[in-house]
Design an enzyme around this catalytic site. Structure first.
Site, PDB file in Angstrom:
ATOM      1  N   HIS A  30     -71.472   3.245  71.253  1.00 51.35           N
ATOM      2  CA  HIS A  30     -72.586   2.346  71.586  1.00 51.35           C
ATOM      3  C   HIS A  30     -73.846   3.185  71.762  1.00 51.35           C
ATOM      4  CE1 HIS A  30     -71.860   3.871  75.599  1.00 51.35           C
ATOM      5  NE2 HIS A  30     -70.615   3.418  75.563  1.00 51.35           N
TER       6      HIS A  30
ATOM      7  N   HIS B 193     -73.589   6.580  73.488  1.00 48.71           N
ATOM      8  CA  HIS B 193     -73.130   7.684  72.639  1.00 48.71           C
ATOM      9  C   HIS B 193     -74.237   8.092  71.670  1.00 48.71           C
ATOM     10  CE1 HIS B 193     -69.204   5.543  73.520  1.00 48.71           C
ATOM     11  NE2 HIS B 193     -68.940   6.769  73.939  1.00 48.71           N
TER      12      HIS B 193
ATOM     13  N   GLY C  33     -72.437  11.960  79.064  1.00 49.22           N
ATOM     14  CA  GLY C  33     -73.276  10.950  79.700  1.00 49.22           C
ATOM     15  C   GLY C  33     -73.215  11.032  81.217  1.00 49.22           C
TER      16      GLY C  33
ATOM     17  N   SER D 262     -71.157   0.535  78.026  1.00 47.47           N
ATOM     18  CA  SER D 262     -69.796   1.058  78.128  1.00 47.47           C
ATOM     19  C   SER D 262     -68.948   0.391  77.056  1.00 47.47           C
ATOM     20  CB  SER D 262     -69.215   0.717  79.507  1.00 47.47           C
ATOM     21  OG  SER D 262     -67.806   0.887  79.502  1.00 47.47           O
TER      22      SER D 262
END
Ligand code: PAF
Length: 282
Positions: A34, A37, A148, A186
């Site tokens: 997503h 990333h 992240g 997420s």
């Protein structure tokens, strides 16, 4: 962009890049990519000559009753996204390529750090994360690796592993990416139905409330955590796993607010466990 499925293919490619004097960035992922990333990949592409993205749903970091089987997967979409973001290599191994059937070696931090926060309900999680990330570091031998800040405890654990094991790799933390309404991106957001998706906003609202209290001068972490907890408890679909303030490096619980304290939470929305956090910047 190339796709490698074996360790040997990755090693050959990276060896050629290093011979040419190029720097290599690694973005470890479990796929179903997503915008969170994407921001890691973009940062790696901007900071390294070559970028490797690993896409591997790592079985050793899932507990027996967790979502290993149902974890979302879509490799064609993932590899198209990596290509569009100018990644150079995607490493997409089978489980058998990463773990021999009788594999019995793990990398584990033996302090309380991986037992705090998510470690309380996911006792083997960080051992699995450290083991697979150490393996990816050994396979890719990157100059930098990108993670992240949403997985703040994971980031702290990996920094500790890198220090303790003397990996000469720079660990780069990248900011949380949010949906326009605030929900942290997420892969697990796909589990939420429409009603749960709305309810999930209690996490980012609690983060917003906590941040505002700190900005307004609150320095008692218990007051911040209590206010955030009360806000989440008003949402009937939410069940709190934890809301806690910890030292940003050691993950030890703290009652005080100071620079870099991490205020983190895990909350079930229906059956889906979501995490969110903020780091104190004074
Ligand atoms: O953050 C993740 O997606 C995973 O924990 C990681 C770092 C790729 C290890 O499997």
């Amino acid at each position: 962009m190339n796709v490698a499925t074996t360790i040997q293919q990755v090693r050959e490619q990276v060896r050629a890049w290093k011979k040419a004097g190029l720097t290599v960035g690694l973005v470890p992922t479990m796929g179903y990519l997503h915008e969170g990333h994407a921001s890691l990949i973009k940062t790696s592409v901007s900071r390294c000559d070559r970028t490797v993205v690993s896409v591997f749903v790592n079985p050793t970091q899932f507990g027996p009753n967790e979502d290993l089987e149902s974890y979302p997967r879509d490799f064609d979409r993932d590899s198209a996204l990596c290509e569009s973001l100018n990644a150079d290599l995607v490493f997409h191994p089978e489980v058998s390529e990463m773990y021999a059937e009788d594999a019995a070696t793990y990398v584990e931090i033996l302090s309380d750090m991986p037992k705090q926060l998510c470690g309380k309900t996911r006792p083997i999680h960080f051992r699995g994360v450290c083991t697979v990330v150490a393996k990816l570091f050994n396979i890719v031998q990157p100059d930098r690796a990108f993670f992240g800040e949403k997985d703040a405890q994971q980031l702290a654990v990996i920094r500790r592993m890198v220090r303790d094991m003397s990996y000469g790799i720079e660990i780069v933390g990248c900011p949380i990416v949010r949906e326009p309404d605030g929900l942290a991106k997420s892969s697990r957001n796909t589990y939420l139905n429409a009603e749960e998706r709305k309810a999930a906003l209690c996490l980012s609202r609690a983060v917003g409330l906590g941040k505002r209290m700190v900005l307004d001068g609150e320095r008692d972490a218990r007051c911040v955590v209590n206010a955030m907890t009360n806000l989440i408890m008003q949402e009937p679909l939410a069940k709190i796993d934890y809301v806690q303030a910890v030292d940003g490096v050691t993950m030890e619980p703290t009652d005080d607010i100071y620079q870099d304290v991490l205020v983190a939470m895990a909350v079930y929305i229906g059956k889906t466990r979501l995490i969110d956090n903020f780091s104190v910047r004074l």
